[in-house]
Design a protein around this motif. Structure first.
Motif, PDB file in Angstrom:
ATOM      1  N   ARG A  46       0.807  -1.219   0.000  1.00  0.00           N
ATOM      2  CA  ARG A  46       0.000   0.000   0.000  1.00  0.00           C
ATOM      3  C   ARG A  46       0.835   1.261   0.000  1.00  0.00           C
ATOM      4  N   HIS A  47       2.122   1.144   0.357  1.00  0.00           N
ATOM      5  CA  HIS A  47       3.014   2.309   0.328  1.00  0.00           C
ATOM      6  C   HIS A  47       3.709   2.480  -1.029  1.00  0.00           C
ATOM      7  N   ARG A  48       3.449   1.547  -1.944  1.00  0.00           N
ATOM      8  CA  ARG A  48       4.031   1.569  -3.300  1.00  0.00           C
ATOM      9  C   ARG A  48       5.566   1.608  -3.213  1.00  0.00           C
ATOM     10  N   THR A  49       6.105   0.704  -2.417  1.00  0.00           N
ATOM     11  CA  THR A  49       7.539   0.669  -2.150  1.00  0.00           C
ATOM     12  C   THR A  49       8.291   0.071  -3.336  1.00  0.00           C
ATOM     13  N   VAL A  50       9.388   0.739  -3.720  1.00  0.00           N
ATOM     14  CA  VAL A  50      10.187   0.256  -4.859  1.00  0.00           C
ATOM     15  C   VAL A  50      11.639   0.006  -4.469  1.00  0.00           C
ATOM     16  N   ASP A  51      12.011   0.188  -3.188  1.00  0.00           N
ATOM     17  CA  ASP A  51      13.410   0.066  -2.792  1.00  0.00           C
ATOM     18  C   ASP A  51      13.515  -0.606  -1.428  1.00  0.00           C
ATOM     19  N   ASP A  52      14.762  -1.011  -1.105  1.00  0.00           N
ATOM     20  CA  ASP A  52      15.013  -1.629   0.194  1.00  0.00           C
ATOM     21  C   ASP A  52      16.494  -1.469   0.516  1.00  0.00           C
ATOM     22  N   THR A  53      16.884  -1.882   1.747  1.00  0.00           N
ATOM     23  CA  THR A  53      18.278  -1.728   2.187  1.00  0.00           C
ATOM     24  C   THR A  53      19.194  -2.683   1.435  1.00  0.00           C
ATOM     25  N   PRO A  54      20.444  -2.302   1.222  1.00  0.00           N
ATOM     26  CA  PRO A  54      21.369  -3.150   0.462  1.00  0.00           C
ATOM     27  C   PRO A  54      21.910  -4.315   1.284  1.00  0.00           C
ATOM     28  N   PHE A  55      22.015  -5.469   0.663  1.00  0.00           N
ATOM     29  CA  PHE A  55      22.706  -6.593   1.294  1.00  0.00           C
ATOM     30  C   PHE A  55      24.180  -6.222   1.457  1.00  0.00           C
ATOM     31  N   GLY A  56      24.768  -6.629   2.576  1.00  0.00           N
ATOM     32  CA  GLY A  56      26.169  -6.310   2.843  1.00  0.00           C
ATOM     33  C   GLY A  56      26.360  -4.995   3.542  1.00  0.00           C
ATOM     34  N   GLY A  57      25.262  -4.261   3.733  1.00  0.00           N
ATOM     35  CA  GLY A  57      25.345  -2.985   4.419  1.00  0.00           C
ATOM     36  C   GLY A  57      25.747  -1.857   3.498  1.00  0.00           C
ATOM     37  N   GLY A  58      25.797  -0.677   4.040  1.00  0.00           N
ATOM     38  CA  GLY A  58      26.173   0.488   3.265  1.00  0.00           C
ATOM     39  C   GLY A  58      25.075   1.533   3.272  1.00  0.00           C
ATOM     40  N   ALA A  59      25.447   2.710   2.805  1.00  0.00           N
ATOM     41  CA  ALA A  59      24.503   3.825   2.804  1.00  0.00           C
ATOM     42  C   ALA A  59      23.517   3.695   1.655  1.00  0.00           C
ATOM     43  N   GLY A  60      22.363   4.349   1.812  1.00  0.00           N
ATOM     44  CA  GLY A  60      21.392   4.439   0.729  1.00  0.00           C
ATOM     45  C   GLY A  60      20.513   3.220   0.600  1.00  0.00           C
ATOM     46  N   MET A  61      19.668   3.276  -0.421  1.00  0.00           N
ATOM     47  CA  MET A  61      18.695   2.217  -0.700  1.00  0.00           C
ATOM     48  C   MET A  61      18.905   1.723  -2.135  1.00  0.00           C
ATOM     49  N   VAL A  62      18.479   0.474  -2.372  1.00  0.00           N
ATOM     50  CA  VAL A  62      18.622  -0.149  -3.684  1.00  0.00           C
ATOM     51  C   VAL A  62      17.232  -0.479  -4.219  1.00  0.00           C
ATOM     52  N   MET A  63      17.010  -0.255  -5.495  1.00  0.00           N
ATOM     53  CA  MET A  63      15.707  -0.513  -6.100  1.00  0.00           C
ATOM     54  C   MET A  63      15.505  -2.012  -6.275  1.00  0.00           C
ATOM     55  N   ARG A  64      14.301  -2.478  -5.902  1.00  0.00           N
ATOM     56  CA  ARG A  64      14.007  -3.906  -5.815  1.00  0.00           C
ATOM     57  C   ARG A  64      13.893  -4.563  -7.199  1.00  0.00           C
ATOM     58  N   PRO A  65      14.457  -5.780  -7.346  1.00  0.00           N
ATOM     59  CA  PRO A  65      14.380  -6.480  -8.632  1.00  0.00           C
ATOM     60  C   PRO A  65      12.980  -6.986  -8.957  1.00  0.00           C
ATOM     61  N   ASP A  66      12.185  -7.338  -7.912  1.00  0.00           N
ATOM     62  CA  ASP A  66      10.853  -7.869  -8.203  1.00  0.00           C
ATOM     63  C   ASP A  66       9.937  -6.802  -8.803  1.00  0.00           C
ATOM     64  N   VAL A  67      10.076  -5.557  -8.318  1.00  0.00           N
ATOM     65  CA  VAL A  67       9.265  -4.484  -8.883  1.00  0.00           C
ATOM     66  C   VAL A  67       9.715  -4.165 -10.309  1.00  0.00           C
ATOM     67  N   TRP A  68      11.006  -4.058 -10.491  1.00  0.00           N
ATOM     68  CA  TRP A  68      11.528  -3.756 -11.827  1.00  0.00           C
ATOM     69  C   TRP A  68      11.236  -4.909 -12.803  1.00  0.00           C
ATOM     70  N   GLY A  69      11.325  -6.144 -12.316  1.00  0.00           N
ATOM     71  CA  GLY A  69      11.028  -7.282 -13.184  1.00  0.00           C
ATOM     72  C   GLY A  69       9.597  -7.267 -13.678  1.00  0.00           C
ATOM     73  N   ALA A  70       8.664  -6.978 -12.769  1.00  0.00           N
ATOM     74  CA  ALA A  70       7.257  -6.917 -13.168  1.00  0.00           C
ATOM     75  C   ALA A  70       7.023  -5.807 -14.184  1.00  0.00           C
ATOM     76  N   ALA A  71       7.656  -4.672 -13.954  1.00  0.00           N
ATOM     77  CA  ALA A  71       7.488  -3.532 -14.868  1.00  0.00           C
ATOM     78  C   ALA A  71       8.048  -3.842 -16.247  1.00  0.00           C
ATOM     79  N   LEU A  72       9.279  -4.328 -16.287  1.00  0.00           N
ATOM     80  CA  LEU A  72       9.907  -4.594 -17.586  1.00  0.00           C
ATOM     81  C   LEU A  72       9.216  -5.732 -18.323  1.00  0.00           C
ATOM     82  N   ASP A  73       8.729  -6.741 -17.600  1.00  0.00           N
ATOM     83  CA  ASP A  73       7.987  -7.824 -18.256  1.00  0.00           C
ATOM     84  C   ASP A  73       6.785  -7.253 -19.013  1.00  0.00           C
ATOM     85  N   ASP A  74       6.055  -6.346 -18.363  1.00  0.00           N
ATOM     86  CA  ASP A  74       4.866  -5.782 -19.003  1.00  0.00           C
ATOM     87  C   ASP A  74       5.222  -4.815 -20.132  1.00  0.00           C
ATOM     88  N   VAL A  75       6.211  -3.950 -19.894  1.00  0.00           N
ATOM     89  CA  VAL A  75       6.570  -2.959 -20.912  1.00  0.00           C
ATOM     90  C   VAL A  75       7.139  -3.641 -22.147  1.00  0.00           C
TER      91      VAL A  75
END
Length: 419
Positions: A46-75
């Motif tokens: 419900r928050h329309r989340t597209v990112d999450d914390t990086p594996f291995g630690g570090g600053a910032g957020m990484v865009m999720r592959p499941d969201v991008w996969g669904a988008a690119l599959d359709d496009v």
């Protein structure tokens, strides 16, 4: 059949400028199909989340592959009959986006292919997304960079890439010749400077050659200025060309040679030489008329060096024993030619132009039966002296040389050619 460009972003409004100018008109005229998609439409919470914390630690957020996969599959599936599909991922770590890449992508779109631009944000898109789609036999994945800097997201790059590609499509640019002459085109050069009315503005005049109506002279001038600008601002582009071409000069080269002489003569003179004296010498001895006369003379041999088709340097050999006593006293009896001119535009001083020009000049002298070549070089011009020493000339004496109202002191240097 028109191709299409799909852009996926979490900020679709960022791409609104694509409705403007030539790209917008191309879309309206049906020359190009551009669709912008909101990545959050494929988020599942419900928050329309597209990112999450990086594996291995570090600053910032990484865009999720499941969201991008669904988008690119359709496009991508929206045009699944298209055999040629390319997914571009803008990233500072990608290959450099160039004019040649724009031309390649334009051919793809023009042939009815599909170009998808995936605009990442934060720390980027999960690396598995590019890896997954690269395994598809009908999909090419390319990570591209528009420059050596970091932006907040890929939207700016998407705008740049879309405009660079769209303007190359048939019918988008009104005058196709504009595409031929512009910077980074097929010639590999930056574009020459351009002018319009009024002919004089704030004390600055449009170059006379552009108002002459002589299209041959104009073409030569533009080519020379393109090479000059490229050499000064982007020497790496010139390095991609073949080595400089050195040849015997022709009558039609007189103006180009005079232009090189006018722009380089002062460099060979002492820095305190009055500019008026240097200009007067060039006007009298190195103008196109004088050089055209030298080209017709049997005891003068001129060679020119070209880069990308523009004359950037020249030499002149004066055949025969020196007439001046102060020279005859110091050079060998076999001295058969004076290297009276050796000029190369300053932007090419660190290239191979001067060396290739000297090599060809000495070879031409030897071919004509000359056993020894001498020259005069200003005693204050250490740079030129080093260059001549590097090419086998040794100092044998001195002479006096008049430039305008001043008398300068030259070193006389000589090189013996192989028999």
């Amino acid at each position: 059949m028109s191709g299409r460009i799909d852009i996926v972003s979490i900020f679709p409004g960022y791409l609104d400028p694509l409705e403007l100018s030539l790209v917008g008109k191309a879309r309206q005229d049906g020359l190009l199909d551009v669709a912008v998609h909101d990545l959050r439409d494929w988020a599942t919470d419900r928050h329309r989340t597209v990112d999450d914390t990086p594996f291995g630690g570090g600053a910032g957020m990484v865009m999720r592959p499941d969201v991008w996969g669904a988008a690119l599959d359709d496009v991508l599936a929206a045009d699944e009959t298209t055999a040629r599909r390319t997914v571009l991922v803008p990233t500072p770590a990608g290959e450099r986006f160039t004019q040649s890449m724009a031309e390649e992508l334009a051919l793809l779109v023009c042939a009815g292919g599909q170009l998808v631009i995936a605009c990442g944000r934060y720390e980027g898109i999960d690396a598995r997304v590019a890896e997954h789609y690269a395994e598809h036999e009908h999909i090419a994945v390319r990570e591209v960079s528009i420059g050596d800097y970091v932006l907040n997201g890929g939207e700016v790059a998407a705008l740049v890439i879309t405009e660079a590609v769209a303007r190359l499509l048939p019918g988008v640019i009104g005058n196709p010749q504009s595409l031929v002459e512009e910077s980074h085109g097929s010639a590999g050069l930056l574009e020459y400077p351009v002018y319009t009315k009024p002919p004089s503005w704030r004390g600055l005049d449009v170059p006379e050659v552009l108002r002459s109506g002589d299209h041959g002279r104009i073409g030569t001038w533009r080519r020379s200025r393109a090479v000059e600008r490229t050499a000064r601002r982007r020497p790496d582009l010139l390095a991609r060309h073949a080595p400089p071409h050195v040849r015997l000069a022709k009558g039609v080269d007189a103006e180009a040679i005079a232009d090189v002489a006018a722009r380089t003569f002062a460099l060979a003179c002492p820095p305190d030489l009055p500019a008026d004296d240097a200009e007067a010498f060039v006007a009298e001895h190195l103008n196109a008329v004088a050089l055209r006369s030298a080209l017709r003379s049997r005891d003068r041999v001129l060679l020119v060096a070209e880069v990308a088709g523009a004359v950037v340097g020249f030499t002149m050999l004066a055949l025969g024993r020196p007439e001046a006593e102060d020279v005859r006293e110091v050079v060998s009896d076999r001295a058969g030619a004076e290297l009276s001119k050796c000029y190369v535009l300053s932007e090419h001083h660190r290239s191979s132009v001067a060396a290739e020009l000297m090599r060809a000049t000495l070879s031409e002298a030897q071919r004509r039966g000359v056993h020894s070549v001498w020259l005069g070089v200003n005693q204050g011009n250490e740079r030129a002296q080093r260059f001549y020493r590097k090419h086998g000339f040794v100092r044998v004496g001195s002479r006096r040389f008049a430039v305008g109202s001043r008398t300068e002191s030259d070193y006389v240097m000589e090189r013996t050619l192989a028999s």
